[in-house]
Design an enzyme around this catalytic site. Structure first.
Site, mmCIF file in Angstrom:
data_model
loop_
_atom_site.group_PDB
_atom_site.id
_atom_site.type_symbol
_atom_site.label_atom_id
_atom_site.label_comp_id
_atom_site.label_asym_id
_atom_site.label_seq_id
_atom_site.Cartn_x
_atom_site.Cartn_y
_atom_site.Cartn_z
ATOM 1 N N GLN A 1 0.959 -1.345 0.099
ATOM 2 C CA GLN A 1 -0.041 -0.006 -0.125
ATOM 3 C C GLN A 1 0.812 1.201 -0.068
ATOM 4 O O GLN A 1 1.718 1.311 0.805
ATOM 5 C CB GLN A 1 -1.105 0.063 1.329
ATOM 6 N N SER B 1 4.410 -6.409 2.453
ATOM 7 C CA SER B 1 3.077 -6.402 3.183
ATOM 8 C C SER B 1 1.963 -7.169 2.242
ATOM 9 O O SER B 1 2.049 -8.215 1.960
ATOM 10 C CB SER B 1 2.709 -5.003 3.805
ATOM 11 N N LEU B 2 1.057 -6.349 2.001
ATOM 12 C CA LEU B 2 0.196 -6.859 0.547
ATOM 13 C C LEU B 2 0.834 -7.396 -0.486
ATOM 14 O O LEU B 2 0.272 -8.463 -0.909
ATOM 15 C CB LEU B 2 -0.594 -5.702 0.341
ATOM 16 N N ARG C 1 -9.199 -8.717 3.354
ATOM 17 C CA ARG C 1 -8.156 -8.265 4.522
ATOM 18 C C ARG C 1 -8.001 -6.865 4.827
ATOM 19 O O ARG C 1 -8.147 -6.321 5.743
ATOM 20 C CB ARG C 1 -6.745 -8.752 3.783
ATOM 21 N N HIS D 1 0.090 -3.615 10.938
ATOM 22 C CA HIS D 1 1.150 -4.670 11.443
ATOM 23 C C HIS D 1 1.621 -4.300 13.106
ATOM 24 O O HIS D 1 2.535 -4.578 13.186
ATOM 25 C CB HIS D 1 2.426 -4.319 10.673
ATOM 26 N N GLN E 1 1.556 -12.224 9.788
ATOM 27 C CA GLN E 1 2.157 -10.953 8.979
ATOM 28 C C GLN E 1 1.095 -9.652 9.338
ATOM 29 O O GLN E 1 1.594 -8.674 9.367
ATOM 30 C CB GLN E 1 2.225 -11.188 7.637
#
Length: 314
Positions: A13, A94-95, A119, A204, A253
């Protein structure tokens, strides 16, 4: 170039922007076709949203996540179609880890598109809007930041180091008062900059555990296969081949720090000397170079950058 030297990486992102991949979409049908597949999975015209929508709409987490995943998979498919070299490793920030797993054949594309929309929804609803914050901290070492976050959290709530992006660049996140307190202490400790980030939730952090629980339920209905190309995971900076362990890592994660420095160091240790960023922007290419100056960082987001990337590995 030997296959042992190439890794493809996928952004998270923050890389989304209106008009992204426009030239690639006009030049190569596989790009628009990939967006059409995602549109079928979600029930709206994703290409139209990306090209003609509002940036504010693209920035909504539940929209950003499937949009970036689709953009990354479209570039990956184009790379393969154009005869691009098969990489020996994949990784995503991440994503972007979901994008990497799709490209490694571990998760079906349509399943992943629906999964990351969920998500995004889970992450957004885990902490009410306005109660969470994130900030980028420049110029202090990791251990100092972790220690100061612990001090700030003692009286103010949750604040944690959540993205270890490159030496001297760490993102912290948590509850607003605790993040503000940490910024104050970090500046006093000599941070060169401490910048609040325009995000809608403290990603996170341990505050995302409820989102992790929901993601675990959603993942229970999805088939994960052994990746055909190893994927380096954010949680521990290592590869994993067992499907059940991959599911567990994807859950962990969501409420654990992104150890991007470890991911890149793992790639370099495996002999990688070139990374190609699949999707809009050059965020990871910049971070990778700061982590290891020997890395050659390329990206693909336009016909010209595609040609440059293909030429570089031939």
């Amino acid at each position: 170039m030997d296959t042992q030297q190439l890794a493809l990486v996928f952004p998270g992102q923050g890389s989304q922007k209106v008009g992204m991949l426009a030239e690639l979409g006009e030049s190569f049908s596989i790009v628009k076709n990939t967006f059409a597949e995602a549109s079928d999975a979600l029930g709206y015209d994703m290409w139209d949203l990306v090209q003609n929508g509002e940036q504010s709409q693209l920035n909504l987490t539940e929209t950003t996540q499937p949009v970036l995943l689709t953009a990354s998979v479209a570039v990956w498919r184009l790379w393969c179609e154009q005869g691009g070299l098969r990489p020996s490793l994949l990784a995503g920030h991440s994503l972007g880890e979901f994008s990497a797993l799709v490209c490694a054949g571990a998760i079906e594309f349509a399943d992943a598109v629906r999964l990351v929309r969920s998500r995004g929804q889970y992450m957004q609803t885990a902490v009410p809007v306005g109660e969470g914050a994130m900030a980028a901290i420049l110029g202090l070492d990791d251990a100092q930041i972790v220690q100061i976050c612990a001090e700030a959290a003692a009286g103010s709530g949750v604040v944690e180091a959540v993205n270890f992006n490159s030496p001297g660049q760490v993102v912290i996140a948590g509850q607003v008062a605790a993040v503000d307190k940490a910024i104050e202490l970090l500046k006093a400790a000599g941070a060169k900059r401490a910048m609040s980030l325009p995000v809608s939730a403290p990603f996170h952090t341990s505050l995302m555990r409820p989102a992790g629980e929901k993601l675990a339920l959603a993942l229970a209905d999805i088939t994960v296969q052994q990746p055909s190309i190893p994927v380096v995971h954010n949680v521990h900076g290592k590869t994993e081949s067992d499907p059940a362990a991959i599911k567990a890592l994807l859950v962990e994660q969501i409420y654990s720090a992104v150890k991007w420095v470890d991911c890149v160091e793992t790639m370099v240790s495996a002999g990688i000397n070139t990374t190609i960023e699949c999707g809009p922007g050059k965020v990871l290419s910049g971070l990778n170079k700061r982590i290891n100056k020997s890395l050659n960082g390329l990206n693909i987001e336009s016909p010209a950058s595609l040609v440059a990337a293909l030429d570089s590995i031939r």
